[in-house]
Write an enzyme that holds these catalytic residues in place. Sequence first.
Site, PDB file in Angstrom:
ATOM      1  N   ASP A 188      -4.492  -0.780  -2.010  1.00 31.85           N
ATOM      2  CA  ASP A 188      -5.813  -0.652  -1.389  1.00 31.85           C
ATOM      3  C   ASP A 188      -6.724   0.014  -2.428  1.00 31.85           C
ATOM      4  OD1 ASP A 188      -6.835  -1.274   1.247  1.00 31.85           O
ATOM      5  OD2 ASP A 188      -7.039   0.868   1.675  1.00 31.85           O
ATOM      6  N   HIS A 234     -17.736   2.027   0.156  1.00 33.89           N
ATOM      7  CA  HIS A 234     -17.073   0.981   0.950  1.00 33.89           C
ATOM      8  C   HIS A 234     -17.476   1.000   2.426  1.00 33.89           C
ATOM      9  CE1 HIS A 234     -13.531  -1.348   2.557  1.00 33.89           C
ATOM     10  NE2 HIS A 234     -14.016  -2.127   1.607  1.00 33.89           N
ATOM     11  N   HIS A 253     -10.635   6.869   1.828  1.00 36.41           N
ATOM     12  CA  HIS A 253      -9.272   6.788   1.295  1.00 36.41           C
ATOM     13  C   HIS A 253      -9.203   5.774   0.164  1.00 36.41           C
ATOM     14  CE1 HIS A 253      -9.636   3.385   4.016  1.00 36.41           C
ATOM     15  NE2 HIS A 253      -8.696   2.803   3.307  1.00 36.41           N
ATOM     16  N   CYS A 309      -2.179  -3.141   7.431  1.00 37.79           N
ATOM     17  CA  CYS A 309      -2.041  -4.004   6.253  1.00 37.79           C
ATOM     18  C   CYS A 309      -0.736  -4.791   6.224  1.00 37.79           C
ATOM     19  CB  CYS A 309      -2.243  -3.190   4.984  1.00 37.79           C
ATOM     20  SG  CYS A 309      -3.970  -2.637   4.848  1.00 37.79           S
ATOM     21  N   ASP A 330       0.791  -1.247   0.000  1.00 31.84           N
ATOM     22  CA  ASP A 330       0.000   0.000   0.000  1.00 31.84           C
ATOM     23  C   ASP A 330       0.823   1.297   0.000  1.00 31.84           C
ATOM     24  OD1 ASP A 330      -1.974  -1.891   0.123  1.00 31.84           O
ATOM     25  OD2 ASP A 330      -2.867  -1.221   2.002  1.00 31.84           O
ATOM     26  N   LYS A 378      -6.853  -4.923  -3.335  1.00 31.17           N
ATOM     27  CA  LYS A 378      -7.632  -5.514  -2.239  1.00 31.17           C
ATOM     28  C   LYS A 378      -8.597  -4.481  -1.686  1.00 31.17           C
ATOM     29  CE  LYS A 378      -3.988  -4.435   1.036  1.00 31.17           C
ATOM     30  NZ  LYS A 378      -4.734  -3.369   1.735  1.00 31.17           N
ATOM     31  N   HIS A 391     -10.714   0.786  -3.016  1.00 27.78           N
ATOM     32  CA  HIS A 391     -12.077   0.715  -2.501  1.00 27.78           C
ATOM     33  C   HIS A 391     -13.099   1.374  -3.430  1.00 27.78           C
ATOM     34  CE1 HIS A 391     -10.368  -0.666   1.220  1.00 27.78           C
ATOM     35  NE2 HIS A 391      -9.854   0.487   1.571  1.00 27.78           N
TER      36      HIS A 391
HETATM   37  C1  VGL Z   1      -4.792   0.368   5.565  1.00 30.70           C
HETATM   38  C2  VGL Z   1      -6.419   1.215   6.927  1.00 30.70           C
HETATM   39  C3  VGL Z   1      -7.337   1.117   5.912  1.00 30.70           C
HETATM   40  C4  VGL Z   1      -3.354  -0.018   5.417  1.00 30.70           C
HETATM   41  C5  VGL Z   1      -5.703   0.250   4.546  1.00 30.70           C
HETATM   42  O1  VGL Z   1      -2.842  -0.034   4.277  1.00 30.70           O
HETATM   43  O2  VGL Z   1      -2.715  -0.309   6.443  1.00 30.70           O
HETATM   44  N1  VGL Z   1      -5.155   0.833   6.751  1.00 30.70           N
HETATM   45  N2  VGL Z   1      -6.983   0.643   4.718  1.00 30.70           N
HETATM   46 ZN    ZN Z   2      -8.387   0.763   3.126  1.00 30.01          ZN
END
Ligand code: VGL
Ligand code: ZN
Length: 196
Positions: free
Chosen positions: A46, A52, A80, A150, A8, A105, A48
Amino acid sequence: MKALIVVDMQNDFCPGGALAVSGGDELPALINPVMDAYDAVIFTQDWHPADHISFADNRDAAPFSMFEADYGPQVLWPRHCVRGTEGAALHADIDSSRADLIIRKGFRSNIDSYSAFFENDKSTPTGLEGYLRNRGIDSLDFCGLATDFCVAWSAIDAARLGFQARLLQSLSRAIDLEGSLDAALNDLRQHGVTIA
Ligand code: VGL
Ligand code: ZN
């Protein structure tokens, strides 16, 4: 065969982004030079949809509050990494040309996915396990954002699945929501993930 999993490294998780992780923008300069040492480099992203389940504003809730989803407790995050937006794009300085695979994801509306292997119900697979086994990759080093979400969830799932798993802590940065970093580090150790 060993792979580097770069988690990410996206604009929204870097300073100036919607869910900024402090120091996230320091990572490209640290991660790029180590990529050469691996048989494979794999990125996660990430990704979404706008509706979401993890977005606080979709339920008129406060960001960083908790919500009980069908699959268990879920943090409600600021909106986000909406798919296709600049916030969801990989950081301009991370060398994404080196990625053999970019696995997305969190693309289903009704379930979040922190781990690169399973969605947050801990049973819906992303397909990454099959890809790695198919390529004969058995050893995984994890870095990126965020250490305590993550990155940790991915490394723990990797260890559970029988991969040799390491967290590269100096190549990762944490959100640290109410002690979540210490909790994640304990969890990682308990699951046999090496912290390097
Ligand atoms: C993440 C919160 C929400 C991450 C992703 O990449 O750690 N954290 N979505
Ligand atoms: Zn996320």
